[in-house]
Design an enzyme around this catalytic site. Structure first.
Site, PDB file in Angstrom:
ATOM      1  N   ASN A 109      -2.895  11.050  -4.684  1.00 56.95           N
ATOM      2  CA  ASN A 109      -1.442  11.234  -4.635  1.00 56.95           C
ATOM      3  C   ASN A 109      -0.784  10.172  -5.490  1.00 56.95           C
ATOM      4  O   ASN A 109      -1.287   9.055  -5.619  1.00 56.95           O
ATOM      5  CB  ASN A 109      -0.914  11.174  -3.193  1.00 56.95           C
ATOM      6  N   GLY A 124       5.041   7.952  -5.162  1.00 56.02           N
ATOM      7  CA  GLY A 124       6.024   6.988  -5.677  1.00 56.02           C
ATOM      8  C   GLY A 124       7.080   6.604  -4.645  1.00 56.02           C
ATOM      9  O   GLY A 124       8.245   6.363  -4.991  1.00 56.02           O
ATOM     10  N   ASN A 149       7.231   1.616   8.741  1.00 58.54           N
ATOM     11  CA  ASN A 149       6.520   1.234   7.516  1.00 58.54           C
ATOM     12  C   ASN A 149       7.551   0.893   6.440  1.00 58.54           C
ATOM     13  O   ASN A 149       8.454   1.675   6.170  1.00 58.54           O
ATOM     14  CB  ASN A 149       5.607   2.385   7.078  1.00 58.54           C
ATOM     15  N   ASN A 174       4.022  -2.568   3.741  1.00 57.56           N
ATOM     16  CA  ASN A 174       3.149  -1.996   2.714  1.00 57.56           C
ATOM     17  C   ASN A 174       3.215  -2.852   1.451  1.00 57.56           C
ATOM     18  O   ASN A 174       4.221  -2.829   0.730  1.00 57.56           O
ATOM     19  CB  ASN A 174       3.611  -0.555   2.427  1.00 57.56           C
ATOM     20  N   CYS A 229       1.044  -0.112  -2.293  1.00 60.50           N
ATOM     21  CA  CYS A 229       1.248   1.204  -2.936  1.00 60.50           C
ATOM     22  C   CYS A 229       0.809   1.113  -4.396  1.00 60.50           C
ATOM     23  O   CYS A 229       1.346   0.318  -5.160  1.00 60.50           O
ATOM     24  CB  CYS A 229       2.711   1.638  -2.856  1.00 60.50           C
ATOM     25  N   LYS A 243      -0.153  -4.224   5.441  1.00 57.58           N
ATOM     26  CA  LYS A 243      -1.029  -3.123   5.005  1.00 57.58           C
ATOM     27  C   LYS A 243      -1.594  -3.449   3.622  1.00 57.58           C
ATOM     28  O   LYS A 243      -0.845  -3.570   2.653  1.00 57.58           O
ATOM     29  CB  LYS A 243      -0.246  -1.809   4.989  1.00 57.58           C
ATOM     30  N   GLY A 300      -9.998   7.793   5.282  1.00 56.96           N
ATOM     31  CA  GLY A 300     -10.939   8.918   5.355  1.00 56.96           C
ATOM     32  C   GLY A 300     -11.430   9.289   6.737  1.00 56.96           C
ATOM     33  O   GLY A 300     -12.421  10.009   6.872  1.00 56.96           O
TER      34      GLY A 300
HETATM   35  C1  SIN Z   1       3.265   6.737  -2.485  1.00 56.29           C
HETATM   36  O1  SIN Z   1       4.392   6.946  -2.030  1.00 56.29           O
HETATM   37  O2  SIN Z   1       3.042   6.748  -3.694  1.00 56.29           O
HETATM   38  C2  SIN Z   1       2.127   6.494  -1.553  1.00 56.29           C
HETATM   39  C3  SIN Z   1       2.387   5.331  -0.687  1.00 56.29           C
HETATM   40  C4  SIN Z   1       1.292   4.320  -0.747  1.00 56.29           C
HETATM   41  O3  SIN Z   1       0.202   4.588  -1.270  1.00 56.29           O
HETATM   42  O4  SIN Z   1       1.504   3.211  -0.267  1.00 56.29           O
END
Ligand code: SIN
Length: 314
Positions: free
Chosen positions: A69, A72, A100, A128, A131, A166, A245
């Protein structure tokens, strides 16, 4: 106290299977499928100061045993989360939730953390710093121990609620980053976020994802996640939440045997909206088969073993 209940950084939760941020919206979307109070808690969509539309499409690519994915950090922004998403959640979820938080600067992390920490339903802040799909924020804070510590300190000073950092697997030394977060005041560590990857379309000879690269999740990354949870849980004294996973009750127990006190389930929710519920329902019979009476006993026994190993220098 039930057989499946665990302690998550000082707050008891009914079971350790937590839907991961970005795979469960703001929760109420899933209440159309089942009573989400069956969960111990969940981590809501990563929230930034301002609304974000996310990356250009395509931003999903399928892989063998997983998916990429590059979303963003699409989200409505903290004001909208407080004025609309949390009130909607309150009508269908009656337990503390994990907020989060993502950011592009220390000030942004601090700003969003302060606001969300004031919300009664927020039990924990999950920060987080991992990302892989944005520039100038996200993972850039999670690949350097000093930067990871600065974010931890910035958030720590604006909240009394548990702070869970995270972490990214896209580093050479995950232990040094986890320890830096612990020393800076984190109450827990969650890992792993996605592994950076890419795919190329054979006909166009161009990357499948508009952002070129994305984050790999799903069963393909389970052994990598397990290895990192093992390494981190042997190096820190704060609880570790394992993710990457997980698709079954056996995976949950394997993560706990690696040192996790709770787990998060991500990609599996996108394949099957009942994934977490099914794993929770499977846990007691798998525990019976493995002679595990309660999860707390298992976690305590393993923690005891780790501290004995540390004393003996293993
Ligand atoms: C994303 O929004 O691109 C994913 C979030 C993440 O991997 O922290």
């Amino acid at each position: 106290m039930g057989r499946l209940s665990v302690d998550l950084c000082g707050i008891e939760i009914d079971n350790p299977v937590i839907p991961a941020s970005g795979t469960f919206g703001f929760g109420y979307e899933f209440s159309e499928w089942y009573d989400i109070n069956r969960l111990g808690t969940f981590s809501f969509k990563g929230t930034t100061q301002h609304p974000r539309y996310g990356n250009p499409t395509p931003r999903i690519a399928e892989c063998t045993s997983g998916m990429l994915n590059s979303v963003g950090l699409q989200n409505p922004g903290v004001d909208m989360v407080i004025s609309e998403e949390l009130p909607r959640l309150k009508s269908c979820f009656h337990k503390p939730v994990i907020a989060n938080i993502s950011g592009f600067s220390l000030e942004e992390y601090e700003f969003v953390a302060r606001l969300l920490s004031e919300e009664a339903q927020v039990g924990w802040l999950e920060i987080n710093i991992s990302c892989p799909n944005v520039h100038g924020g996200g993972m850039s804070f999670g690949t350097d121990p000093k930067a990871a510590a600065s974010v931890t300190e910035a958030v720590r000073k604006v909240t009394d609620k548990p702070v869970i950092m995270k972490l990214s697997p896209n580093v050479t030394d995950i232990v040094s980053i986890a320890k830096a977060c612990e020393d800076a005041g984190a109450d827990g560590i969650s890992l792993i976020n996605t592994l950076q990857g890419m795919r190329i379309d054979l006909k166009s000879r161009k990357p499948v994802l508009a952002n070129t690269t994305g984050g790999l999740s799903g069963p393909a990354i389970f052994p990598v996640a397990l290895r990192m949870v093992w390494q981190v849980s042997h190096a820190v004294r704060i609880p570790v939440i394992g993710m990457g996973g997980i698709t079954s009750a056996e995976d949950v127990l394997e993560m706990m045997m690696a040192g996790a006190s709770a787990v998060q389930v991500g990609a599996a929710n996108l394949v099957n909206p009942y994934a977490c519920l099914e794993i929770i329902e499977q846990l007691p019979s798998v525990m019976d088969r493995l002679h595990i009476h309660t999860l707390r006993e298992l976690i305590e026994e393993l923690a005891c073993l780790r501290s004995k190993q540390a004393v003996n220098g293993h």
